[in-house]
Design a protein around this motif. Structure first.
Motif, PDB file in Angstrom:
ATOM      1  N   LEU A 142      17.615  -8.229   0.174  1.00  9.26           N
ATOM      2  CA  LEU A 142      16.166  -8.294   0.307  1.00  9.26           C
ATOM      3  C   LEU A 142      15.575  -7.777  -1.003  1.00  9.26           C
ATOM      4  O   LEU A 142      15.799  -6.619  -1.361  1.00  9.26           O
ATOM      5  CB  LEU A 142      15.694  -7.412   1.462  1.00  9.26           C
ATOM      6  CG  LEU A 142      15.839  -7.921   2.905  1.00  9.26           C
ATOM      7  CD1 LEU A 142      17.206  -8.510   3.182  1.00  9.26           C
ATOM      8  CD2 LEU A 142      15.534  -6.808   3.900  1.00  9.26           C
ATOM      9  N   LEU A 143      14.875  -8.661  -1.709  1.00  9.10           N
ATOM     10  CA  LEU A 143      14.194  -8.255  -2.935  1.00  9.10           C
ATOM     11  C   LEU A 143      12.750  -7.978  -2.556  1.00  9.10           C
ATOM     12  O   LEU A 143      12.027  -8.881  -2.124  1.00  9.10           O
ATOM     13  CB  LEU A 143      14.265  -9.364  -3.992  1.00  9.10           C
ATOM     14  CG  LEU A 143      15.624 -10.032  -4.216  1.00  9.10           C
ATOM     15  CD1 LEU A 143      15.528 -11.060  -5.348  1.00  9.10           C
ATOM     16  CD2 LEU A 143      16.699  -9.012  -4.510  1.00  9.10           C
ATOM     17  N   LEU A 144      12.330  -6.725  -2.700  1.00  8.26           N
ATOM     18  CA  LEU A 144      11.038  -6.296  -2.179  1.00  8.26           C
ATOM     19  C   LEU A 144      10.162  -5.817  -3.327  1.00  8.26           C
ATOM     20  O   LEU A 144      10.547  -4.913  -4.078  1.00  8.26           O
ATOM     21  CB  LEU A 144      11.235  -5.164  -1.168  1.00  8.26           C
ATOM     22  CG  LEU A 144      12.258  -5.446  -0.056  1.00  8.26           C
ATOM     23  CD1 LEU A 144      12.514  -4.194   0.764  1.00  8.26           C
ATOM     24  CD2 LEU A 144      11.793  -6.601   0.821  1.00  8.26           C
ATOM     25  N   ALA A 145       9.007  -6.454  -3.476  1.00 14.76           N
ATOM     26  CA  ALA A 145       8.073  -6.057  -4.532  1.00 14.76           C
ATOM     27  C   ALA A 145       6.673  -6.143  -3.953  1.00 14.76           C
ATOM     28  O   ALA A 145       6.226  -7.227  -3.582  1.00 14.76           O
ATOM     29  CB  ALA A 145       8.218  -6.960  -5.749  1.00 14.76           C
ATOM     30  N   GLY A 146       5.988  -5.006  -3.902  1.00 16.27           N
ATOM     31  CA  GLY A 146       4.675  -4.987  -3.251  1.00 16.27           C
ATOM     32  C   GLY A 146       4.826  -5.410  -1.806  1.00 16.27           C
ATOM     33  O   GLY A 146       5.719  -4.943  -1.096  1.00 16.27           O
ATOM     34  N   GLU A 147       3.987  -6.375  -1.390  1.00 20.68           N
ATOM     35  CA  GLU A 147       4.084  -6.874  -0.007  1.00 20.68           C
ATOM     36  C   GLU A 147       5.030  -8.057   0.099  1.00 20.68           C
ATOM     37  O   GLU A 147       5.246  -8.591   1.186  1.00 20.68           O
ATOM     38  CB  GLU A 147       2.691  -7.292   0.482  1.00 20.68           C
ATOM     39  CG  GLU A 147       1.753  -6.124   0.676  1.00 20.68           C
ATOM     40  CD  GLU A 147       0.354  -6.599   1.053  1.00 20.68           C
ATOM     41  OE1 GLU A 147       0.108  -7.823   1.053  1.00 20.68           O
ATOM     42  OE2 GLU A 147      -0.488  -5.736   1.328  1.00 20.68           O
TER      43      GLU A 147
END
Ligand SMILES: [Zn+2]
Ligand SMILES: [Zn+2]
Length: 208
Positions: free
Chosen positions: A17-22
């Motif tokens: 899971l690449l998570l950046a901001g929302e």
């Protein structure tokens, strides 16, 4: 950006899971797509795209469940077109292992070598790394010092090539050309098993 690893399914494939901001991108939802969807919801992330390193069943087996949570065609699915035959045979290939997977949906977008991608403003580049699978790609995130190496390169090992459409010489050439040329301190996040670095594999991988 935060990268979360979930080891899923009987073959313990790594979904990332690449998570950046929302925003979130899921790489290789190999199984347990409902758990991956729940994890995104728990973290209040919006699934922007799915990126596939390749179409073996242990990397696409959770795709249908994950997308079902988001509505038909709402989420782009990126894959190299050369893996189309593997995607078509994913259900049958899983059945030979005694594993049931729901039929994975088709890709919505073609990945090509050098394609520039982004997640929440962070850049990534697709690296065509055939050999384990003809349409295998790795994803390099230069700003993060990370490459998602799929089943091309593992800690102390490389991808199997005793499989349909696989080619050992091509795999070695891909690893040397696209992965070992990345900066030494690049973190390698593989499709199975623990993280490593480009430097550790260049000097310590017995298959290279
Ligand atoms: Zn594979
Ligand atoms: Zn795999």
């Amino acid at each position: 950006m935060e990268i979360v690893r979930m080891s899923v399914g009987p073959l313990q494939a790594n979904a990332y899971l690449l998570l950046a901001g929302e925003a979130a991108v899921v790489v290789d939802p190999g199984a347990e797509g409902d758990l991956i969807a729940a994890e995104l919801e728990r973290r209040a992330k919006r699934l922007e795209a799915v990126w596939l390193t390749h179409a073996h069943f242990d990397h696409v087996g959770g795709l249908a469940e994950l997308l079902a949570a988001h509505g038909d065609g709402a989420v782009p699915v990126l894959m190299h077109p050369a893996d189309e035959p593997l995607l078509e045979h994913a259900v049958a290939a899983a059945a030979r292992w005694g594993i049931d997977i729901p039929a994975p949906p088709q890709r919505t977008h073609d990945l090509a070598h050098g394609a520039l991608l982004s997640v929440g403003g962070e850049q990534a580049r697709a690296l065509h790394t055939p050999g384990h699978a003809p349409g295998h790609v790795a994803f390099h995130l230069p700003g993060h010092g990370v490459v998602l190496s799929g089943d091309a390169l593992f800690q102390g090992s490389i991808g199997r090539t005793d499989l349909p459409l696989a080619d050992h010489g091509q795999l070695l050439a891909s690893i040397r050309r696209e992965l070992l040329t990345l900066p030494d301190d690049t973190t390698v996040l593989p499709g199975h098993g623990p993280a490593t670095t480009v430097e550790a594999e260049r000097f310590g991988n017995p298959f290279l």
